[in-house]
Design a protein around this motif. Sequence first.
Motif: not given
Length: 301
Positions: A156, A159, A161, A179-180
Amino acid sequence: MKAKFTLFTVLLCFIFGFSQSEDVEIKKLKINTDLDHFAARVVGDKVFFSHNLTTKRGRAIKDKYDGFIYIMYEAPLSADGEIKDEKPITKTELGRFNMSSATFSKDGKYMYFTTNQIDKGTNKLKGVDTYNLQIQRAEYEEGKGWTNFETLPFCDPDHNYAHPALSPDGSTLYFIADVKGTKGKSDLYKVSVSNHSTYGEVTSLGETINSSRTEIFPFVSADNKLYFSSDRRGGKGGLDIYVYDLDTNDAKQEPKPLEEPINSRGDDFSFFLNEDLTTGYISSRRYKGEGGDDLYYFEKF
């Protein structure tokens, strides 16, 4: 190691079998300079590592956000661990930059690496739009080099990674993300991999492994032990390298920090262990280094 990554731009001999010889030998490699050299990975008869993108005069190039830009290098594998005759990897997309922290399939055909999103996303920590980190996969073709670049579908733009690491059998990809639901600044996650083309559901490695601090640079050894770096409490200082047995049935197992000389009072990260389980590479910013992220080779682990 820190560029563009806005989150962060004494192994005990115990009953679970994590042992480390007191005779471990570690040496700083001659390739090190005041620039960054990190994330060495051995694939077949080559060693790959990350290094600053530089001008013709050898100066590190920065982007408009004052972050360093990195590129992947390769060199012939040597018996003593030294890295020489290095050169930038050959790739078909000449415009692609900031390639670092890669992992490879055993046959050397596929590479997963850290780079930046093409589109801007929201930086959750700073509240601004930036080109967050993502993981891409590339395929090696004889005569062409690295080609067929693809962003992993779960990345995403809002975010980060980064730091991919394949399991020994190539069926699982470990990485970090913010991430969340992330417990710290970045946590360790995994996803199943099928034919290096399809991916399963992203899963957190859980609160036993992840801490409220920062976890980065996962690596899974041939005997299925997870090594990663963290600045959690209980280490020697800065980032330390931890180990966790992925095959254990002991519900009380916790990650344990490695002993000296692998860990130091400086930042120690990006652990790599060869299939012989005795030799490998680490990256470090330790006392008497060259000023940047340095590469070290170790034996008798």
